[in-house]
Motif scaffolding. Structure first.
Motif, PDB file in Angstrom:
ATOM      1  N   TYR A  55      46.715  39.271  50.857  1.00 28.71           N
ATOM      2  CA  TYR A  55      46.065  38.101  51.447  1.00 28.71           C
ATOM      3  C   TYR A  55      44.562  38.310  51.560  1.00 28.71           C
ATOM      4  O   TYR A  55      43.778  37.405  51.280  1.00 28.71           O
ATOM      5  CB  TYR A  55      46.648  37.770  52.819  1.00 28.71           C
ATOM      6  N   ARG A  56      44.148  39.498  51.978  1.00 29.13           N
ATOM      7  CA  ARG A  56      42.720  39.783  52.133  1.00 29.13           C
ATOM      8  C   ARG A  56      41.992  39.634  50.798  1.00 29.13           C
ATOM      9  O   ARG A  56      40.962  38.967  50.702  1.00 29.13           O
ATOM     10  CB  ARG A  56      42.505  41.178  52.684  1.00 29.13           C
ATOM     11  N   TYR A  57      42.525  40.234  49.750  1.00 28.32           N
ATOM     12  CA  TYR A  57      41.880  40.163  48.448  1.00 28.32           C
ATOM     13  C   TYR A  57      42.044  38.797  47.803  1.00 28.32           C
ATOM     14  O   TYR A  57      41.156  38.318  47.121  1.00 28.32           O
ATOM     15  CB  TYR A  57      42.397  41.266  47.523  1.00 28.32           C
ATOM     16  N   TRP A  58      43.191  38.159  48.016  1.00 28.51           N
ATOM     17  CA  TRP A  58      43.422  36.835  47.440  1.00 28.51           C
ATOM     18  C   TRP A  58      42.461  35.827  48.054  1.00 28.51           C
ATOM     19  O   TRP A  58      41.858  35.021  47.353  1.00 28.51           O
ATOM     20  CB  TRP A  58      44.868  36.404  47.653  1.00 28.51           C
ATOM     21  N   LEU A  59      42.293  35.880  49.380  1.00 28.65           N
ATOM     22  CA  LEU A  59      41.366  34.971  50.044  1.00 28.65           C
ATOM     23  C   LEU A  59      39.952  35.183  49.527  1.00 28.65           C
ATOM     24  O   LEU A  59      39.233  34.232  49.258  1.00 28.65           O
ATOM     25  CB  LEU A  59      41.422  35.170  51.554  1.00 28.65           C
ATOM     26  N   PHE A  60      39.573  36.441  49.334  1.00 26.87           N
ATOM     27  CA  PHE A  60      38.250  36.745  48.790  1.00 26.87           C
ATOM     28  C   PHE A  60      38.091  36.147  47.398  1.00 26.87           C
ATOM     29  O   PHE A  60      37.083  35.541  47.077  1.00 26.87           O
ATOM     30  CB  PHE A  60      38.039  38.260  48.746  1.00 26.87           C
TER      31      PHE A  60
END
Length: 68
Positions: A55-60
């Motif tokens: 989620y952290r990298y996808w949101l970025f």
């Protein structure tokens, strides 16, 4: 006003970029193999990482694409 940078904010940038590329490559391979109807839990299991990291990298990545 001039911003003072002491290196802490940029120290891990190379690592974050490499990790993001690794994750996106892994997710792409998993989706190509199993299709795009997978849950984040299935993707995290298949890529060997946690959902929170995805989620952290996808949101970025999404913010980068849409310019938020």
């Amino acid at each position: 006003m001039k911003s003072i940078t002491d290196g802490r904010s940029t120290r891990w940038q190379k690592h974050r970029n490499e990790r993001r590329r690794e994750l996106l490559r892994s997710v792409r391979l998993v989706v190509e193999e199993y299709g795009d109807d997978m849950s984040m839990e299935q993707i995290s299991d298949a890529t060997g990482t946690s959902k929170s990291v995805l989620y952290r990298y996808w949101l970025f990545a999404v913010r980068g694409v849409i310019g938020v």
